[in-house]
Enzyme design. Structure first.
Site: not given
Length: 285
Positions: A102, A137, A169, A202
């Site tokens: 698995r 992410k 950011k 950013e």
């Protein structure tokens, strides 16, 4: 990016934790009906199309569970596969094969999906000179696998985590009191702590790019959520002063045009957060 040794430590942790989670105090289904002395052979059967990934990881899983298991590799990571292909055979104790099954399938199905999506983006960028990057992410706990899959698919890894690169950011900038203050405070912090980390900043508009360029020492400017016209202007403004990266909802339909604006990199969270697992199966032979 982190070192290869650090990366391998992450892989080792993933394997040990996954086996702890899945096996616990024993695979009682196998222990109940299969003798410990029984030996078997299984094949990794492809039931889909795309780029295969995770074969080398599977070998590590088999070795972790039982060093006596042997893997015969027929298809290498990064190869295009189709329905009916056999990626490898594994031979060893039947209980050991079932204990590994698995984890091997879960990992390879997701890694292959990520490699396949990444490769499709790489093909869309062909000839532009722009490289595709992943992001943070990722699925908690298995980031190393997902970033490994991006590399197998032909993409590049962005920073691995919060500790191996500085990325300022919008929230960092706003909390710090503006771009210039954020960069200056960061440079002071790096000097005080004697850390050698690259800085990415950013920009939300062309005016912010001008402000970033007035402060030296930035490794890359993240041109975030710009339209095509402003992206081209930004690239021209930046020139060779630092690297450029586009991001913000860029997809299969728009990636080529953003690349043709001249950016060095395009980052996409979709490589890891928007994929459908490749259909694979481990079957006894």
């Amino acid at each position: 990016m982190i070192s290869q040794a650090q990366f391998q430590q992450e892989i080792d942790l993933i394997i040990s934790n996954a086996i702890r989670e899945d096996v616990g105090d024993g695979d009682h289904s196998s222990l109940a009906c299969i003798p410990a002395t029984a030996r078997g052979k299984a094949k990794l059967l492809v039931k889909d199309e795309g780029i295969i990934a995770g074969i080398e990881f599977a070998k590590q899983v088999f070795a972790y569970i039982d060093k006596d298991m042997q893997v015969e590799t027929l298809i290498e990571d990064g190869s295009k596969v189709k329905y009916g292909d056999i990626a490898f055979y594994v031979t060893g104790a039947s209980q050991s094969i079932l204990k590994a099954e698995r984890l091997v399938l879960n990992a390879m199905q997701r890694m292959s999906a990520i490699a396949t999506k990444t490769n499709s983006y790489v093909e869309l960028l062909a000839g532009t000179g722009t490289k595709i990057l992943d992001t943070r992410k990722t699925t908690p706990g298995i980031r190393a696998l997902e970033k490994w899959a991006v590399k197998i698919g032909g993409g590049e890894n962005h920073r691995f985590a919060l500790y191996d690169m500085i990325m300022l950011k919008d929230n960092h900038i706003d909390f710090a009191g503006g771009i210039t203050k954020a960069i200056q405070k960061t440079q002071e912090y790096l000097k005080e702590t004697q850390r050698d980390l690259k800085i990415i900043v950013e920009a939300r508009n062309l005016a912010e790019i001008e402000e970033i360029l007035r402060t030296k020492g930035v490794h890359r400017i993240l041109i975030d959520n710009f339209n095509y016209a402003d992206t081209r202007k930004a690239v021209k403004m930046i020139g060779e002063q630092c690297q450029t990266e586009s991001s913000g909802g860029i997809n299969e339909k728009t990636i080529r045009e953003y690349a043709e604006c001249g950016v060095d990199y395009i980052s996409s969270g979709a490589l890891t957060h928007s994929v459908y697992n490749m259909d694979l199966s481990l079957k006894a032979v």
